[in-house]
Design a protein around this motif. Structure first.
Motif, PDB file in Angstrom:
ATOM      1  N   VAL A  19       0.831  -1.209   0.000  1.00  0.00           N
ATOM      2  CA  VAL A  19       0.000   0.000   0.000  1.00  0.00           C
ATOM      3  C   VAL A  19       0.868   1.264   0.000  1.00  0.00           C
ATOM      4  O   VAL A  19       0.472   2.293  -0.559  1.00  0.00           O
ATOM      5  N   GLN A  20       2.081   1.155   0.586  1.00  0.00           N
ATOM      6  CA  GLN A  20       3.025   2.296   0.495  1.00  0.00           C
ATOM      7  C   GLN A  20       3.200   2.700  -0.959  1.00  0.00           C
ATOM      8  O   GLN A  20       3.146   3.866  -1.313  1.00  0.00           O
ATOM      9  N   ILE A  21       3.480   1.658  -1.795  1.00  0.00           N
ATOM     10  CA  ILE A  21       3.735   1.920  -3.212  1.00  0.00           C
ATOM     11  C   ILE A  21       2.516   2.553  -3.874  1.00  0.00           C
ATOM     12  O   ILE A  21       2.609   3.565  -4.564  1.00  0.00           O
ATOM     13  N   TYR A  40      -1.337 -12.539   3.796  1.00  0.00           N
ATOM     14  CA  TYR A  40      -1.433 -14.003   3.721  1.00  0.00           C
ATOM     15  C   TYR A  40      -0.062 -14.633   3.525  1.00  0.00           C
ATOM     16  O   TYR A  40       0.704 -14.197   2.656  1.00  0.00           O
ATOM     17  N   ARG A  41       0.246 -15.642   4.330  1.00  0.00           N
ATOM     18  CA  ARG A  41       1.492 -16.389   4.165  1.00  0.00           C
ATOM     19  C   ARG A  41       1.236 -17.852   4.491  1.00  0.00           C
ATOM     20  O   ARG A  41       0.556 -18.139   5.481  1.00  0.00           O
ATOM     21  N   PRO A  42       1.785 -18.769   3.677  1.00  0.00           N
ATOM     22  CA  PRO A  42       1.516 -20.192   3.929  1.00  0.00           C
ATOM     23  C   PRO A  42       2.302 -20.723   5.116  1.00  0.00           C
ATOM     24  O   PRO A  42       3.027 -21.708   4.986  1.00  0.00           O
ATOM     25  N   ILE A  67      -0.476  -3.429  10.485  1.00  0.00           N
ATOM     26  CA  ILE A  67      -0.662  -1.983  10.387  1.00  0.00           C
ATOM     27  C   ILE A  67       0.644  -1.432   9.809  1.00  0.00           C
ATOM     28  O   ILE A  67       1.724  -1.648  10.348  1.00  0.00           O
ATOM     29  N   GLU A  68       0.505  -0.807   8.658  1.00  0.00           N
ATOM     30  CA  GLU A  68       1.666  -0.278   7.949  1.00  0.00           C
ATOM     31  C   GLU A  68       1.630   1.239   8.068  1.00  0.00           C
ATOM     32  O   GLU A  68       0.591   1.854   7.839  1.00  0.00           O
ATOM     33  N   GLY A  69       2.749   1.834   8.439  1.00  0.00           N
ATOM     34  CA  GLY A  69       2.795   3.294   8.511  1.00  0.00           C
ATOM     35  C   GLY A  69       3.826   3.818   7.524  1.00  0.00           C
ATOM     36  O   GLY A  69       4.839   3.161   7.272  1.00  0.00           O
ATOM     37  N   GLY A 109       8.518  -4.836  11.906  1.00  0.00           N
ATOM     38  CA  GLY A 109       9.717  -4.228  11.366  1.00  0.00           C
ATOM     39  C   GLY A 109       9.496  -2.776  10.991  1.00  0.00           C
ATOM     40  O   GLY A 109       8.363  -2.311  10.908  1.00  0.00           O
ATOM     41  N   ALA A 110      10.633  -2.073  10.767  1.00  0.00           N
ATOM     42  CA  ALA A 110      10.538  -0.671  10.387  1.00  0.00           C
ATOM     43  C   ALA A 110      11.869  -0.233   9.785  1.00  0.00           C
ATOM     44  O   ALA A 110      12.835  -1.000   9.758  1.00  0.00           O
ATOM     45  N   GLY A 111      11.930   0.983   9.317  1.00  0.00           N
ATOM     46  CA  GLY A 111      13.192   1.493   8.797  1.00  0.00           C
ATOM     47  C   GLY A 111      12.975   2.745   7.955  1.00  0.00           C
ATOM     48  O   GLY A 111      11.854   3.224   7.823  1.00  0.00           O
ATOM     49  N   MET A 112      14.103   3.246   7.411  1.00  0.00           N
ATOM     50  CA  MET A 112      14.036   4.408   6.531  1.00  0.00           C
ATOM     51  C   MET A 112      13.819   3.899   5.100  1.00  0.00           C
ATOM     52  O   MET A 112      14.518   2.989   4.649  1.00  0.00           O
ATOM     53  N   PHE A 148      10.129   7.297   6.643  1.00  0.00           N
ATOM     54  CA  PHE A 148      10.211   6.023   7.349  1.00  0.00           C
ATOM     55  C   PHE A 148       8.963   5.205   7.074  1.00  0.00           C
ATOM     56  O   PHE A 148       7.933   5.735   6.637  1.00  0.00           O
ATOM     57  N   ALA A 149       9.101   3.898   7.310  1.00  0.00           N
ATOM     58  CA  ALA A 149       7.952   2.996   7.187  1.00  0.00           C
ATOM     59  C   ALA A 149       8.023   2.004   8.335  1.00  0.00           C
ATOM     60  O   ALA A 149       9.107   1.692   8.827  1.00  0.00           O
ATOM     61  N   PHE A 150       6.864   1.559   8.778  1.00  0.00           N
ATOM     62  CA  PHE A 150       6.847   0.473   9.766  1.00  0.00           C
ATOM     63  C   PHE A 150       5.679  -0.459   9.463  1.00  0.00           C
ATOM     64  O   PHE A 150       4.696  -0.063   8.850  1.00  0.00           O
ATOM     65  N   GLY A 151       5.842  -1.710   9.841  1.00  0.00           N
ATOM     66  CA  GLY A 151       4.776  -2.694   9.665  1.00  0.00           C
ATOM     67  C   GLY A 151       4.690  -3.559  10.908  1.00  0.00           C
ATOM     68  O   GLY A 151       5.629  -4.279  11.232  1.00  0.00           O
ATOM     69  N   LEU A 152       3.562  -3.448  11.631  1.00  0.00           N
ATOM     70  CA  LEU A 152       3.418  -4.190  12.882  1.00  0.00           C
ATOM     71  C   LEU A 152       2.267  -5.190  12.776  1.00  0.00           C
ATOM     72  O   LEU A 152       1.318  -4.974  12.028  1.00  0.00           O
TER      73      LEU A 152
END
Ligand code: PHE
Length: 342
Positions: A189-191, A210-212, A226-228, A287-290, A309-313
């Motif tokens: 969704v960032q993209i 989704y992940r197997p 939740i993606e920021g 995870g997160a980062g620049m 920055f972006a983060f995904g929790l």
């Protein structure tokens, strides 16, 4: 016996029988009714039976009229008796029901459904990040290669594309860059947002991924993230940490601590794992980062001008941490005894 006397005798019989049947109805008394039945319709010595003897005593010419009258009266009495029984039974059963109903008892509460704990968590997270200035957006759960991998700096050879780690659709042409799949992360969704918007950007996206994975207490093949994403001039790691700390304190409480551990994601540089210490235990939340300059370039941003920055929790982890739920499967078993506690 004259025909007139015979008829009169029968009419009086009907009248007095009706009177007694009615009084039985009034008192709702089946015994009174039964006595009246024996008195008038009794097979051996009932009044109707005795009246029948009069039939033999009327003039021969009057016999047809007398016989017809007798039959009418007999039917009438039987009809009255039947109606009386039914009425007594009907009124009785309705008064019995009335007696059972105790108006002083407390009422039974109608249990209304409520929102699933994960949906509650999502609403709360949206609310908290909304107050921090992030707008909530959504993206599709079926994604293409570009948004799930390529634009996120995950090249064709990257192991993150492994079919064992992704739900590719059956129509996918493997490793051609044309594969469609159920998104494995909300970073897609960032993209989508950056493609459509000029900086500055400040969004959160909450939704299913989704992940197997093999299902166990901490893994499920579907979960929520939740993606920021924040893009502006001069956004730094310090901003990332402040936002996540504020976020954690608002959601889990003032005594929460957060820590970053060095990590790697293709779409952020530097990258970190985000842990939160809560009630004495360090928990991993995501995870997160620049945002990597390659990602900024892939959506047409200039990394010399903007940074972010972006983060995904994990939403389940946040929800489970808050409520002390120790098995993710509880959330998706649909057991009312579990769900009704929230
Ligand atoms: N997408 C990563 C994951 O699913 C989390 C993440 C999001 C990491 C944004 C960095 C930045 O594990």
């Amino acid at each position: 016996m004259s025909i007139n006397d015979f008829i009169k005798q029968l009419d009086t019989l009907v009248e007095s029988a009706a009177e007694q049947f009615n009084s039985a109805i009034e008192k709702l008394d089946k015994d009174i009714l039964e006595n009246a039945r024996i008195e008038f319709l009794g097979a051996k010595s009932g009044k109707l039976k005795s009246a029948q003897k009069g039939l033999g005593k009327v003039e021969k010419a009057d016999k047809p009229v007398a016989g017809k009258k007798f039959n009418e009266v007999k039917q009438k009495l039987e009809g009255l008796f039947q109606a009386a029984i039914e009425q007594i039974e009907k009124s009785r059963s309705s008064t019995e029901v009335k007696e059972q109903f105790d108006v002083t008892l407390p009422g039974t509460r109608i249990s209304t459904g409520h929102v699933h704990p994960i949906t509650q968590t999502i609403e709360e997270l949206k609310d908290i990040t909304g107050r921090l200035g992030f707008t909530a957006v959504e993206g599709p759960e079926i994604e293409d290669d570009w948004h799930n991998f390529e634009a996120l700096n995950i090249s064709l050879e990257h192991p993150a594309r492994d079919p064992l780690d992704n739900f590719y659709l059956q129509t996918a042409e493997k490793n051609t860059g044309k594969d469609n799949l159920l998104r494995s992360q909300t970073s897609t969704v960032q993209i989508r947002v950056m493609e459509d918007t000029k900086p500055p950007v400040r969004i959160v996206s909450l939704g299913r991924v989704y992940r197997p994975d093999e299902v166990d207490a901490t893994h499920y093949a579907m979960f929520h993230q939740i993606e920021g994403l924040m893009i502006d001039t001069d956004v730094t790691m310090a901003d990332l940490k402040s936002v996540l700390l504020l976020f954690a304190k608002t959601y889990l409480g003032d005594d929460v601590e957060i820590r970053f551990r060095p990590s790697f994601f293709p779409f952020t540089e530097p990258s970190v794992e985000v842990d939160m210490r809560w009630r004495g235990i360090w928990l991993e939340f995501g995870g997160a980062g620049m945002v990597d300059p390659n990602v900024l370039r892939s959506v047409g941003y200039d990394p010399e001008e903007v940074s972010g920055f972006a983060f995904g929790l994990g939403v389940e982890r946040l929800c489970m941490g808050r409520h002390g739920i120790n098995d993710i499967r509880y959330l998706y078993d649909n057991n009312v005894r579990f769900l009704s506690q929230f």
